[in-house]
Design an enzyme around this catalytic site. Structure first.
Site, mmCIF file in Angstrom:
data_model
loop_
_atom_site.group_PDB
_atom_site.id
_atom_site.type_symbol
_atom_site.label_atom_id
_atom_site.label_comp_id
_atom_site.label_asym_id
_atom_site.label_seq_id
_atom_site.Cartn_x
_atom_site.Cartn_y
_atom_site.Cartn_z
ATOM 1 N N TYR A 17 -0.650 7.709 -12.408
ATOM 2 C CA TYR A 17 -0.559 6.198 -12.185
ATOM 3 C C TYR A 17 -1.217 5.306 -13.257
ATOM 4 O O TYR A 17 -0.757 4.151 -13.654
ATOM 5 C CB TYR A 17 -1.423 6.231 -10.886
ATOM 6 C CG TYR A 17 -0.725 6.410 -9.567
ATOM 7 C CD1 TYR A 17 0.260 5.803 -9.156
ATOM 8 C CD2 TYR A 17 -1.062 7.758 -8.770
ATOM 9 C CE1 TYR A 17 1.008 6.096 -7.974
ATOM 10 C CE2 TYR A 17 -0.527 8.047 -7.755
ATOM 11 C CZ TYR A 17 0.542 7.208 -7.376
ATOM 12 O OH TYR A 17 1.079 7.638 -6.082
ATOM 13 N N SER A 71 8.634 8.585 -11.053
ATOM 14 C CA SER A 71 8.988 7.184 -11.745
ATOM 15 C C SER A 71 10.072 6.573 -10.947
ATOM 16 O O SER A 71 9.747 5.170 -10.499
ATOM 17 C CB SER A 71 9.281 7.289 -12.959
ATOM 18 O OG SER A 71 8.097 7.864 -13.743
ATOM 19 N N TYR A 104 0.745 -1.165 -0.001
ATOM 20 C CA TYR A 104 -0.044 0.003 -0.065
ATOM 21 C C TYR A 104 0.960 1.149 0.036
ATOM 22 O O TYR A 104 1.726 1.489 0.815
ATOM 23 C CB TYR A 104 -0.921 0.101 1.253
ATOM 24 C CG TYR A 104 -1.805 1.178 1.169
ATOM 25 C CD1 TYR A 104 -2.696 1.413 0.368
ATOM 26 C CD2 TYR A 104 -1.672 2.002 2.406
ATOM 27 C CE1 TYR A 104 -3.402 2.709 0.451
ATOM 28 C CE2 TYR A 104 -2.597 3.345 2.574
ATOM 29 C CZ TYR A 104 -3.455 3.485 1.689
ATOM 30 O OH TYR A 104 -4.119 4.519 1.842
ATOM 31 N N HIS A 153 -4.748 5.287 -2.760
ATOM 32 C CA HIS A 153 -5.877 5.881 -2.579
ATOM 33 C C HIS A 153 -5.523 7.351 -3.022
ATOM 34 O O HIS A 153 -4.362 7.832 -2.846
ATOM 35 C CB HIS A 153 -6.495 6.148 -1.296
ATOM 36 C CG HIS A 153 -7.178 5.004 -0.713
ATOM 37 N ND1 HIS A 153 -6.729 4.353 0.351
ATOM 38 C CD2 HIS A 153 -7.888 3.868 -1.389
ATOM 39 C CE1 HIS A 153 -7.293 3.295 0.629
ATOM 40 N NE2 HIS A 153 -8.044 2.830 -0.305
#
Length: 242
Positions: free
Chosen positions: A150, A114, A97, A138
């Site tokens: 993303y 990146s 996460y 999130h």
């Protein structure tokens, strides 16, 4: 891309892990990057607790970007994201996460974000090996820049979470974004099952299944009856009528 072709900031960027001495700097950066206020305990944890992967990108000794993530068992995923992985994966399957990923404004669009993300993925591959099946996060539904970042790196929207964040007393919506790794996948939908069934049936000719049933029954009958001269002709006729 070679070192000579890289932007100067990226070529001279040095990665290191966050430490306790970084707390004040990290607080300032997070206040500038994110509208969410974090408690002091959060900053202590991400700079000191080894369960977090907390990596800083530095330029001339200054932190210009950072990523914070936690690798945990799928059973510890919060309820709203409990279906990130299909139920066929065992309880000890891991997920990662992303709690935070940010870059100083003057250093954006130079590959630092990146670089941090790829460093996390490399860490996952070297420590969790193939046990980590998903990388998720999130993001505010209004944060179009982050969403684009993303999506350009193969993350997919998994959930829409209404009123997920409370920002200065105002409830705001979020998305869950997921990148599947090492064969990880979400639960199958009805459409997935239909597509799988269609693919399986496409491998059969219209008469294949009845012929198989007949041959098996014919073999069984021959083994049970005292005579063994049962003709296969009816089987040929059966196939012709299909």
């Amino acid at each position: 891309m070679s070192e000579e072709e890289r932007p100067a900031a990226l070529a001279d960027t040095i990665l290191r892990f966050l430490c306790h001495d970084d707390i004040d700097t990290v607080k300032e950066l997070c206040a500038d990057w994110f509208p969410i206020e974090y408690p002091d305990s959060w900053y202590r944890d991400i700079t000191s607790n080894k369960k977090f992967f907390s990596l800083a990108a530095t330029y001339n000794g200054q932190i210009v970007g950072m990523i914070v993530a936690e690798i945990k068992g799928r059973t510890k995923v919060h309820k709203e994201d409990g279906d990130i992985l299909a139920s066929s994966f065992s309880g000890d399957t891991q997920v990662a996460y992303i709690l935070s990923l940010g870059v100083v404004k003057e250093f954006r669009k130079q590959g630092i974000g990146s670089l941090l993300l790829e460093s996390l993925k490399s860490h996952i591959s070297s420590t969790a090996q193939d046990h980590c099946k998903a990388l998720y996060l999130h993001v505010l539904t209004t944060n179009s820049n982050a969403i684009r970042f993303y999506e350009n790196r193969h993350f997919h929207q998994h959930h829409y979470l209404p009123y997920y964040y409370s920002i200065r007393g105002v409830l705001q919506d979020a998305y869950t974004y997921v990148l599947y790794l090492n064969g990880g996948h979400p639960p199958w939908t009805v459409m997935d099952y239909l597509q799988h069934l269609g693919s399986a049936l496409a491998g059969f000719s219209p008469c294949t299944l009845p012929q198989r049933i007949y041959r098996q029954a014919h073999t069984l009958l021959r083994s049970l009856l005292p005579w063994s001269s049962i003709s296969a002709k009816s089987g040929i006729e059966y196939s012709r009528t299909m």
